[in-house]
Design a protein around this motif. Structure first.
Motif, PDB file in Angstrom:
ATOM      1  N   ALA A 153      -5.262   2.345  -2.362  1.00  0.00           N
ATOM      2  CA  ALA A 153      -4.174   3.314  -2.517  1.00  0.00           C
ATOM      3  C   ALA A 153      -4.712   4.667  -2.966  1.00  0.00           C
ATOM      4  O   ALA A 153      -4.273   5.722  -2.477  1.00  0.00           O
ATOM      5  CB  ALA A 153      -3.151   2.792  -3.524  1.00  0.00           C
ATOM      6  N   GLU A 209      -6.323  -3.405  -4.029  1.00  0.00           N
ATOM      7  CA  GLU A 209      -5.151  -2.676  -3.546  1.00  0.00           C
ATOM      8  C   GLU A 209      -5.061  -1.300  -4.203  1.00  0.00           C
ATOM      9  O   GLU A 209      -4.776  -0.294  -3.539  1.00  0.00           O
ATOM     10  CB  GLU A 209      -3.877  -3.462  -3.850  1.00  0.00           C
ATOM     11  CG  GLU A 209      -3.665  -4.682  -2.990  1.00  0.00           C
ATOM     12  CD  GLU A 209      -2.418  -5.446  -3.370  1.00  0.00           C
ATOM     13  OE1 GLU A 209      -1.646  -5.827  -2.470  1.00  0.00           O
ATOM     14  OE2 GLU A 209      -2.202  -5.674  -4.584  1.00  0.00           O
ATOM     15  N   ARG A 210      -5.318  -1.262  -5.497  1.00  0.00           N
ATOM     16  CA  ARG A 210      -5.225   0.024  -6.208  1.00  0.00           C
ATOM     17  C   ARG A 210      -6.280   0.997  -5.711  1.00  0.00           C
ATOM     18  O   ARG A 210      -6.019   2.191  -5.528  1.00  0.00           O
ATOM     19  CB  ARG A 210      -5.360  -0.199  -7.721  1.00  0.00           C
ATOM     20  CG  ARG A 210      -4.842   0.986  -8.541  1.00  0.00           C
ATOM     21  CD  ARG A 210      -5.043   0.757 -10.033  1.00  0.00           C
ATOM     22  NE  ARG A 210      -4.528  -0.515 -10.477  1.00  0.00           N
ATOM     23  CZ  ARG A 210      -3.251  -0.768 -10.729  1.00  0.00           C
ATOM     24  NH1 ARG A 210      -2.355   0.197 -10.547  1.00  0.00           N
ATOM     25  NH2 ARG A 210      -2.868  -1.953 -11.160  1.00  0.00           N
ATOM     26  N   LEU A 261       2.175   1.733  -3.557  1.00  0.00           N
ATOM     27  CA  LEU A 261       1.119   2.170  -4.471  1.00  0.00           C
ATOM     28  C   LEU A 261       0.694   3.612  -4.225  1.00  0.00           C
ATOM     29  O   LEU A 261       0.223   4.293  -5.147  1.00  0.00           O
ATOM     30  CB  LEU A 261      -0.095   1.249  -4.342  1.00  0.00           C
ATOM     31  CG  LEU A 261       0.026  -0.096  -5.045  1.00  0.00           C
ATOM     32  CD1 LEU A 261      -1.153  -0.996  -4.674  1.00  0.00           C
ATOM     33  CD2 LEU A 261       0.106   0.083  -6.553  1.00  0.00           C
ATOM     34  N   THR A 262       0.850   4.087  -3.010  1.00  0.00           N
ATOM     35  CA  THR A 262       0.521   5.479  -2.718  1.00  0.00           C
ATOM     36  C   THR A 262       1.420   6.429  -3.505  1.00  0.00           C
ATOM     37  O   THR A 262       0.993   7.513  -3.908  1.00  0.00           O
ATOM     38  CB  THR A 262       0.664   5.748  -1.205  1.00  0.00           C
ATOM     39  OG1 THR A 262      -0.196   4.857  -0.491  1.00  0.00           O
ATOM     40  CG2 THR A 262       0.291   7.180  -0.872  1.00  0.00           C
ATOM     41  N   LEU A 318       0.825  -1.200   0.000  1.00  0.00           N
ATOM     42  CA  LEU A 318       0.000   0.000   0.000  1.00  0.00           C
ATOM     43  C   LEU A 318       0.865   1.258   0.000  1.00  0.00           C
ATOM     44  O   LEU A 318       0.564   2.235  -0.704  1.00  0.00           O
ATOM     45  CB  LEU A 318      -0.926  -0.003   1.212  1.00  0.00           C
ATOM     46  CG  LEU A 318      -1.885   1.185   1.333  1.00  0.00           C
ATOM     47  CD1 LEU A 318      -2.778   1.289   0.102  1.00  0.00           C
ATOM     48  CD2 LEU A 318      -2.725   1.061   2.599  1.00  0.00           C
ATOM     49  N   SER A 319       1.951   1.242   0.764  1.00  0.00           N
ATOM     50  CA  SER A 319       2.863   2.390   0.779  1.00  0.00           C
ATOM     51  C   SER A 319       3.435   2.662  -0.598  1.00  0.00           C
ATOM     52  O   SER A 319       3.495   3.800  -1.068  1.00  0.00           O
ATOM     53  CB  SER A 319       4.007   2.140   1.774  1.00  0.00           C
ATOM     54  OG  SER A 319       3.517   2.007   3.086  1.00  0.00           O
ATOM     55  N   PRO A 365       0.719   4.749  -8.127  1.00  0.00           N
ATOM     56  CA  PRO A 365      -0.560   4.021  -8.213  1.00  0.00           C
ATOM     57  C   PRO A 365      -0.755   3.235  -9.504  1.00  0.00           C
ATOM     58  O   PRO A 365      -1.623   2.375  -9.559  1.00  0.00           O
ATOM     59  CB  PRO A 365      -1.600   5.141  -8.078  1.00  0.00           C
ATOM     60  CG  PRO A 365      -0.882   6.386  -8.470  1.00  0.00           C
ATOM     61  CD  PRO A 365       0.525   6.209  -8.037  1.00  0.00           C
ATOM     62  N   ARG A 369      -6.148   6.558  -0.092  1.00  0.00           N
ATOM     63  CA  ARG A 369      -5.110   7.161   0.738  1.00  0.00           C
ATOM     64  C   ARG A 369      -4.531   8.400   0.055  1.00  0.00           C
ATOM     65  O   ARG A 369      -4.267   9.405   0.728  1.00  0.00           O
ATOM     66  CB  ARG A 369      -3.995   6.163   1.019  1.00  0.00           C
ATOM     67  CG  ARG A 369      -2.863   6.764   1.836  1.00  0.00           C
ATOM     68  CD  ARG A 369      -1.695   5.827   2.044  1.00  0.00           C
ATOM     69  NE  ARG A 369      -1.973   4.822   3.063  1.00  0.00           N
ATOM     70  CZ  ARG A 369      -1.005   4.070   3.613  1.00  0.00           C
ATOM     71  NH1 ARG A 369       0.260   4.204   3.217  1.00  0.00           N
ATOM     72  NH2 ARG A 369      -1.310   3.190   4.533  1.00  0.00           N
TER      73      ARG A 369
END
Length: 294
Positions: A259, A255-256, A237-238, A234-235, A241, A262
């Motif tokens: 992200a 997951e996308r 992808l932030t 997640l980190s 993305p 966030r």
């Protein structure tokens, strides 16, 4: 031991049959050779190759060559593929390759690559320097380079990468990086980045990934301390993305989506902080760069 050569089934191809050679003077008369494999010997001096001006492909792995100075590479103007893995090289001074497209120097003791200038290697697209003693990426001034393999060195700093505008693959596994500072938006073709087995501690060390958000599609970060302490996928992808794969696994739609949520929260937070003068311009602009890269 005398030199014994044998012809393969292909024209203009010769390989050394005997091992343990320390002299290849007899090979100088084979002036029409295109392909030559003299690996697994004890060679120090390659000067007899100077007359083989039609060479296209040369493999000199597992020998004892200690330097490029005094070697015949200036005469081998048609050479396109060169492998000198596992020799005793410590520097690149003296190496030139106007036609070289692929250069493999894996497993030497090279400490600096400042000799790699575009004027001497205008056509080089693949460079392998795995298993050497490099502590920085500085000195690789090769704007046409596509693939760069630097695994198993001692690299602590990413420097000079802004010159590699056409690079698509950067392999930095098993080095000593604790940050990705040094990645550049001028690396506008980079699709694959591997930093497995480094010293990246937290997501703050990943923020420069955002500079690659327009092109990066695969990122390998396993075996870093970051993986043990955070939800690293997640980190990552932030910051990027649009990634399609992290480590060995593809990015899932869930997951996308998480992200993006966030990222939206971060943008709101940064906007408020910016209006209150509590946010740096760098942090705000980096967030905007990620958004613009989608």
């Amino acid at each position: 031991m005398n030199l014994l050569l044998y012809h393969t089934n292909f024209p203009f191809v010769i390989a050394a049959l005997l091992r343990g050679l320390n002299d290849i003077a007899a090979i100088s008369s084979y002036i029409h050779l295109r392909f030559l494999d003299i690996s697994n010997n004890r060679l120090i001096d390659l000067s007899p190759l100077a007359s083989l001006i039609q060479l296209l492909w040369l493999k000199v792995d597992n020998n004892a060559v200690a330097c490029f100075k005094g070697q015949p590479f200036a005469q081998l103007t048609y050479l396109q593929w060169l492998s000198m893995a596992v020799n005793q090289l410590t520097e690149l001074d003296g190496l030139v390759g106007p036609a070289l497209e692929s250069l493999n120097l894996t497993g030497n003791s090279i400490k600096t690559v400042k000799g790699l200038q575009s004027s001497c290697f205008a056509n080089l697209v693949t460079l392998e320097l795995r298993g050497n003693h490099l502590d920085t990426t500085d000195g690789i001034n090769l704007p046409n380079l596509r693939r760069l393999y630097l695994a198993q060195n001692m690299i602590k700093r990413l420097e000079g990468l802004e010159k590699l505008e056409r690079l698509t693959t950067l392999h930095l596994r098993d080095n000593r990086l604790d940050s990705l500072e040094g990645l550049s938006p001028s690396m506008k073709c980079l699709q694959y980045l591997n930093v497995r087995g480094n010293a990246i501690l937290d997501e703050n060390a990943l923020q420069h990934l955002g500079l690659l958000s327009k092109t990066l599609r695969a990122f390998v970060v396993s075996e870093n301390p970051l993986v043990e302490t955070t939800d690293h996928r997640l980190s990552v992808l932030t910051f990027v993305p649009q990634l399609e794969r992290i480590d060995k696994d593809p990015v899932s739609p869930e997951e996308r989506s998480e992200a993006w949520e966030r990222i939206k929260v971060n943008i709101v937070f940064l906007s408020v902080a910016w209006s209150n003068k509590n946010c740096s311009f760098a942090g705000f602009s980096n967030a905007m760069y990620i958004i613009s890269g989608t």
